[in-house]
Scaffold this motif. Structure first.
Motif, mmCIF file in Angstrom:
data_model
loop_
_atom_site.group_PDB
_atom_site.id
_atom_site.type_symbol
_atom_site.label_atom_id
_atom_site.label_comp_id
_atom_site.label_asym_id
_atom_site.label_seq_id
_atom_site.Cartn_x
_atom_site.Cartn_y
_atom_site.Cartn_z
ATOM 1 N N VAL A 142 2.559 -8.894 -3.127
ATOM 2 C CA VAL A 142 2.409 -8.210 -1.450
ATOM 3 C C VAL A 142 3.540 -7.451 -1.266
ATOM 4 O O VAL A 142 3.862 -6.194 -1.263
ATOM 5 C CB VAL A 142 1.804 -8.908 -0.756
ATOM 6 N N LYS A 143 4.574 -8.101 -1.858
ATOM 7 C CA LYS A 143 6.331 -7.966 -1.361
ATOM 8 C C LYS A 143 6.366 -7.286 -2.417
ATOM 9 O O LYS A 143 6.998 -5.422 -2.113
ATOM 10 C CB LYS A 143 7.088 -8.905 -0.844
ATOM 11 N N LYS A 144 6.238 -6.785 -3.491
ATOM 12 C CA LYS A 144 6.185 -6.177 -4.867
ATOM 13 C C LYS A 144 5.840 -4.354 -4.487
ATOM 14 O O LYS A 144 5.557 -3.887 -4.287
ATOM 15 C CB LYS A 144 5.522 -6.783 -6.318
ATOM 16 N N ALA A 145 4.370 -4.936 -3.371
ATOM 17 C CA ALA A 145 3.065 -3.415 -3.566
ATOM 18 C C ALA A 145 4.131 -2.987 -2.309
ATOM 19 O O ALA A 145 4.411 -1.289 -2.241
ATOM 20 C CB ALA A 145 2.799 -3.687 -3.036
ATOM 21 N N LEU A 146 4.927 -3.684 -1.469
ATOM 22 C CA LEU A 146 5.471 -3.057 0.005
ATOM 23 C C LEU A 146 7.111 -2.729 -0.610
ATOM 24 O O LEU A 146 7.068 -1.205 0.266
ATOM 25 C CB LEU A 146 5.305 -4.330 1.099
ATOM 26 N N SER A 147 7.666 -2.790 -1.313
ATOM 27 C CA SER A 147 9.008 -2.722 -1.603
ATOM 28 C C SER A 147 9.549 -1.907 -2.699
ATOM 29 O O SER A 147 10.459 -1.860 -3.329
ATOM 30 C CB SER A 147 10.218 -4.064 -1.744
ATOM 31 N N PHE A 148 8.294 -0.833 -2.835
ATOM 32 C CA PHE A 148 8.311 -0.271 -4.215
ATOM 33 C C PHE A 148 9.591 0.908 -3.915
ATOM 34 O O PHE A 148 9.827 1.512 -2.678
ATOM 35 C CB PHE A 148 7.724 0.491 -5.105
ATOM 36 N N THR A 149 9.940 0.754 -5.233
ATOM 37 C CA THR A 149 10.861 2.328 -4.874
ATOM 38 C C THR A 149 10.771 3.196 -5.862
ATOM 39 O O THR A 149 10.528 3.052 -7.525
ATOM 40 C CB THR A 149 12.188 2.017 -4.923
ATOM 41 N N LEU A 185 1.488 -16.856 4.254
ATOM 42 C CA LEU A 185 3.172 -16.267 4.416
ATOM 43 C C LEU A 185 3.265 -16.249 3.149
ATOM 44 O O LEU A 185 3.396 -17.439 2.378
ATOM 45 C CB LEU A 185 4.130 -17.282 5.576
ATOM 46 N N TYR A 186 3.725 -15.207 2.532
ATOM 47 C CA TYR A 186 4.073 -15.667 0.958
ATOM 48 C C TYR A 186 5.402 -16.440 0.565
ATOM 49 O O TYR A 186 6.739 -15.637 1.508
ATOM 50 C CB TYR A 186 3.842 -14.010 0.272
ATOM 51 N N LYS A 187 5.824 -17.449 0.442
ATOM 52 C CA LYS A 187 7.415 -17.515 -0.078
ATOM 53 C C LYS A 187 7.523 -17.263 -1.217
ATOM 54 O O LYS A 187 9.446 -17.415 -0.680
ATOM 55 C CB LYS A 187 7.041 -19.032 0.194
ATOM 56 N N ARG A 188 7.159 -17.420 -2.267
ATOM 57 C CA ARG A 188 7.202 -16.446 -3.290
ATOM 58 C C ARG A 188 8.493 -15.252 -3.110
ATOM 59 O O ARG A 188 7.691 -14.332 -3.133
ATOM 60 C CB ARG A 188 6.939 -16.910 -5.045
#
Length: 79
Positions: free
Chosen positions: A63-70, A55-58
């Motif tokens: 991973v969050k950057k890769a999944l939320s690209f626009t 679980l990435y808390k930061r």
């Protein structure tokens, strides 16, 4: 002149390709297989393994950057 030479070259290649002797017949060996009437069941053991997911808390995690690209095309345009 160039068109005529090209046309003759294409026709020559086409005729040479059709002149190949490809009528060699290959013999295929067939294998007869019988029907199996008995099945043997081996004991299947179910192991209870616990897997841990990260679980990435930061908010800056990769991973969050890769999944939320626009992209620019995803943005709404004003009419």
């Amino acid at each position: 002149m160039k068109t005529l030479v090209t046309l003759i070259f294409v026709l020559f290649i086409g005729i040479a390709a059709q002149a190949q002797d490809t009528t060699s017949e290959t013999k295929v060996e067939t294998i007869e297989m019988g029907i199996v009437t008995e099945t043997v069941e081996e004991g299947i053991s179910f192991e209870n393994t616990t897997e841990v997911a990260r679980l990435y808390k930061r908010s800056n995690s990769k991973v969050k950057k890769a999944l939320s690209f626009t992209t620019k095309r995803n943005r709404a345009k004003l009419a």
